[in-house]
Design an enzyme around this catalytic site. Structure first.
Site, PDB file in Angstrom:
ATOM      1  N   GLU A 173      -3.559   0.172   8.310  1.00 11.46           N
ATOM      2  CA  GLU A 173      -2.342   0.514   9.056  1.00 11.46           C
ATOM      3  C   GLU A 173      -2.457  -0.027  10.461  1.00 11.46           C
ATOM      4  OE1 GLU A 173      -1.218   4.676   9.338  1.00 11.46           O
ATOM      5  OE2 GLU A 173      -1.530   4.974   7.189  1.00 11.46           O
ATOM      6  N   TYR A 232      -4.282   1.997  16.014  1.00 17.25           N
ATOM      7  CA  TYR A 232      -3.040   1.976  16.785  1.00 17.25           C
ATOM      8  C   TYR A 232      -3.221   1.786  18.285  1.00 17.25           C
ATOM      9  CZ  TYR A 232      -0.541   3.583  12.623  1.00 17.25           C
ATOM     10  OH  TYR A 232      -0.002   3.663  11.366  1.00 17.25           O
ATOM     11  N   GLU A 274      -7.021   8.738   6.513  1.00 18.43           N
ATOM     12  CA  GLU A 274      -7.201   9.483   7.771  1.00 18.43           C
ATOM     13  C   GLU A 274      -7.764  10.896   7.592  1.00 18.43           C
ATOM     14  OE1 GLU A 274      -3.998   9.219  10.561  1.00 18.43           O
ATOM     15  OE2 GLU A 274      -3.893   7.040  10.421  1.00 18.43           O
ATOM     16  N   HIS A 290      -2.936  11.037   0.450  1.00 23.95           N
ATOM     17  CA  HIS A 290      -2.356  10.800   1.773  1.00 23.95           C
ATOM     18  C   HIS A 290      -1.693  12.102   2.239  1.00 23.95           C
ATOM     19  CE1 HIS A 290      -0.975   7.332   4.514  1.00 23.95           C
ATOM     20  NE2 HIS A 290      -0.599   8.440   5.123  1.00 23.95           N
ATOM     21  N   ARG A 341       0.862  -1.184   0.000  1.00 23.16           N
ATOM     22  CA  ARG A 341       0.000   0.000   0.000  1.00 23.16           C
ATOM     23  C   ARG A 341       0.902   1.239   0.000  1.00 23.16           C
ATOM     24  NH1 ARG A 341      -2.858   3.096   4.900  1.00 23.16           N
ATOM     25  NH2 ARG A 341      -3.653   4.708   3.550  1.00 23.16           N
ATOM     26  N   ASN A 344      -7.301   2.363  10.025  1.00 23.98           N
ATOM     27  CA  ASN A 344      -5.968   2.527  10.609  1.00 23.98           C
ATOM     28  C   ASN A 344      -6.155   2.480  12.112  1.00 23.98           C
ATOM     29  OD1 ASN A 344      -5.072   2.946   8.040  1.00 23.98           O
ATOM     30  ND2 ASN A 344      -4.403   5.059   8.357  1.00 23.98           N
TER      31      ASN A 344
END
Ligand SMILES: *[C@@H]1O[C@H](CO)[C@@H](O)[C@H](O)[C@H]1NC(C)=O
Ligand SMILES: *[C@@H]1O[C@H](CO)[C@@H](O)[C@H](O)[C@H]1NC(C)=O
Ligand SMILES: *[C@@H]1O[C@H](CO)[C@@H](O)[C@H](O)[C@H]1NC(C)=O
Length: 526
Positions: A402, A336, A193, A148, A103, A334
């Site tokens: 991600e 985290y 995002e 991005h 990606r 994404n």
């Protein structure tokens, strides 16, 4: 001293030094047969060559050049990992991992240096053709993120994303990408995002382009991005996806939100933050087509009480709602970390996204931290977030676009390895216990790279890059080795790994035995 007590003291010592207290058991299921693995990067963070071969200026070029003091180490991504020149080496690193896909994002100003169609830069198109061809020749599927974060500076001069005229310009750029790369690229992510793009870029102004217009400009940015996404989706499916093999998705970042206390107010705050941070994008695309009702009502009411003429949140027309609803073939996530959320009493004196949401946030001090202050290791959070997304928006295929961990660049990156192992274990639980349709997992990142305002201070790569060496040599970290084993084994080890310092204590060495014997002798004299 009583012999029995002595006996127990020795046993306790052996237990403490010999136990596996620092490892965690992992889920033993295999990843499903059609589950795919990949690694990710983004153009501005790795490519460098910021003004080579006709590339134009982006908002990140401008931001890093104009405000070096706003980057932790005053660095830029002018050279970064130099992937513009080293892409063949990068492809070999990806191939060695054995992953299914790569990606990456395409730089708008490398392809359209002015941001507009008047100047199409063939060298930019050639670069991405070369990269795509190299990937395919090595058995790796290209996955493109169209946007991005690196908006052409010329479009920022029009006001950037808060100006909904950008829909046309974004769709023109997407069309060039579909036309030139669509024969070989079958997975597209329109935006990465959007919450960060809008909230940090046009809300608190902490990241490029650095505008402070929270509660107004950031919401207009959300509005433009959702319409841009929907138009690109329709364009692709109406004009380009002739073999019906292509998929278009949208990637949102999301934390696991945990109530700060068991109070009803904090629990309600968690529901609100979910709608204000994720629902504001996910509900239009994956839900009703419109903003969540609570977001519309709250911002509408607060705007009027604050003396605005209408809601600060733009209103979609009925046609726009119909146009946006259902415009994604997968849910890009994404993920985290987790965060604690508390209720913040409505404060009408402040106009901002967060005061509309009525929340406070903080991190539980017991959660281990990565090098990035916001990244705490909370593996169960990903399972809970996946289930919440499924329960709210239905059974969409979800690609983790991600997931990763930051440190300071060490090669023996045991903490990163255990982050991947425990998060993947939690994803297996989501798949097998909660029946969530997770279809892909993307490690962020292939390389240590330019981490936005944190520069090169926090490092997310599974390969190290020496940024002091003009050749930018890459070195695989332990995590690259373990990640490639996971990909080929299609299952995890039974436990997390232990750093050597701990592992050595497992097998009491000769020295350890001598110490133990001395201890027994000492105790027997008491
Ligand atoms: C993956 O494979 C399973 C079992 O063969 C199937 O039920 C599921 O629909 C597939 N998922 C996708 C996204 O193709
Ligand atoms: C908005 O105001 C209306 C009318 O006063 C009220 O009924 C409603 O509960 C309010 N909604 C929110 C979310 O504040
Ligand atoms: C992969 O499998 C091999 C062989 O069974 C094993 O030695 C290795 O530890 C496994 N690696 C991981 C990361 O699960």
């Amino acid at each position: 001293m009583n012999a029995i007590i002595k006996y127990f003291v020795v046993i306790a010592i052996v237990f403490v030094y010999g136990s596996d207290a620092t490892t965690t058991l992992l889920n033993t299921n295999s990843f499903p047969p059609n589950f795919t693995f990949g690694v990710a990067t983004a153009a501005y963070q790795i490519e460098g060559a910021w003004d080579e071969d006709g590339k134009g200026e982006s908002i990140w070029d401008r931001f890093t050049h104009e405000y070096p003091h706003r980057i932790s180490d005053a660095s830029t991504a002018d050279i970064a990992c130099n992937s513009y020149h080293k892409y063949k080496e990068d492809v070999q690193l990806i191939k060695a991992l054995g992953v299914d896909y790569y990606r990456f994002s395409i730089s708008w100003t490398r392809i359209l240096p002015t941001g507009y169609l008047n100047n199409i830069n063939e060298a930019g198109i050639q670069y991405y053709n070369n990269l795509i061809n190299e990937l395919i020749a090595n058995g790796i599927d290209p996955v493109i993120t169209i946007y991005h974060w690196d908006l052409p500076q010329t479009l920022q001069e029009l006001g950037g994303w808060p100006n909904s005229e950008l829909v046309t310009h974004y769709v023109n750029f997407a069309k060039i990408a579909f036309e030139n790369f669509g024969d070989r690229v079958k997975t597209w992510i329109t935006f990465n995002e959007p919450k960060q793009i809008c909230k940090l870029g046009y809300g608190d102004g902490s990241l490029a382009p650095g505008y402070k217009s929270s509660g107004i400009g950031d919401y207009r940015c959300v509005y433009t991005i959702l319409k841009s996404h929907a138009e690109a989706y329709h364009l692709y499916h109406n004009q380009f996806n002739t073999d019906k093999q292509g998929k278009v998705g949208f990637t949102m970042d999301n934390f696991w939100y945990e109530p700060g206390s068991t109070s009803r107010a904090d629990e309600a705050a968690v529901e609100r933050v979910f709608e204000f941070y994720l629902g504001i994008f996910a509900n239009p695309i994956y839900g009703t087509g419109d903003f969540p009702q609570i977001v519309k009502d709250t911002v509408g009411n607060r705007s009027l009480l604050q003396g605005f003429e209408t809601s600060r949140l733009p209103t979609f027309t009925t046609e726009e709602v119909a146009r946006i609803k259902g415009t994604a073939d997968f849910f890009g996530l994404n993920f985290y970390t987790a965060v604690k959320i508390g209720n913040n009493e409505a404060d009408l004196s402040t106009v901002s996204w967060d005061s509309d949401a009525g929340i406070l946030y903080w991190w539980d001090p017991s959660w281990p931290s990565a090098a990035s202050y916001w990244l705490k290791v909370v593996p169960y959070g990903i399972r809970k977030a996946l289930k919440k997304i499924k329960d709210t928006y239905g059974d969409h295929p979800i690609i983790i676009t991600e997931n990763g961990y930051s440190d300071h660049g060490e090669l023996d990156d045991y903490d990163r390895v255990n982050y991947y192992l425990t998060y993947l274990s939690s994803i297996l639980e989501a798949i097998y216990e909660d029946d969530v349709k997770v279809v892909g997992y993307t490690a962020w990142s292939l390389l240590d790279n330019f981490e936005w305002v944190h520069g090169y201070v926090s490092r997310f790569g599974i390969h190290a890059v020496d940024f002091n060496d003009p050749n930018r040599p890459r070195t695989p970290k332990l995590s690259a080795k373990i990640f490639s084993e996971i990909v080929s084994n299609r299952t995890l080890r039974s436990t997390t790994v232990q750093a050597p310092d701990y592992a050595n204590m497992n097998a009491p060495s000769g020295i350890m035995l001598v110490v133990l014997i001395a201890l027994v002798n000492l105790l027997s004299r008491i």
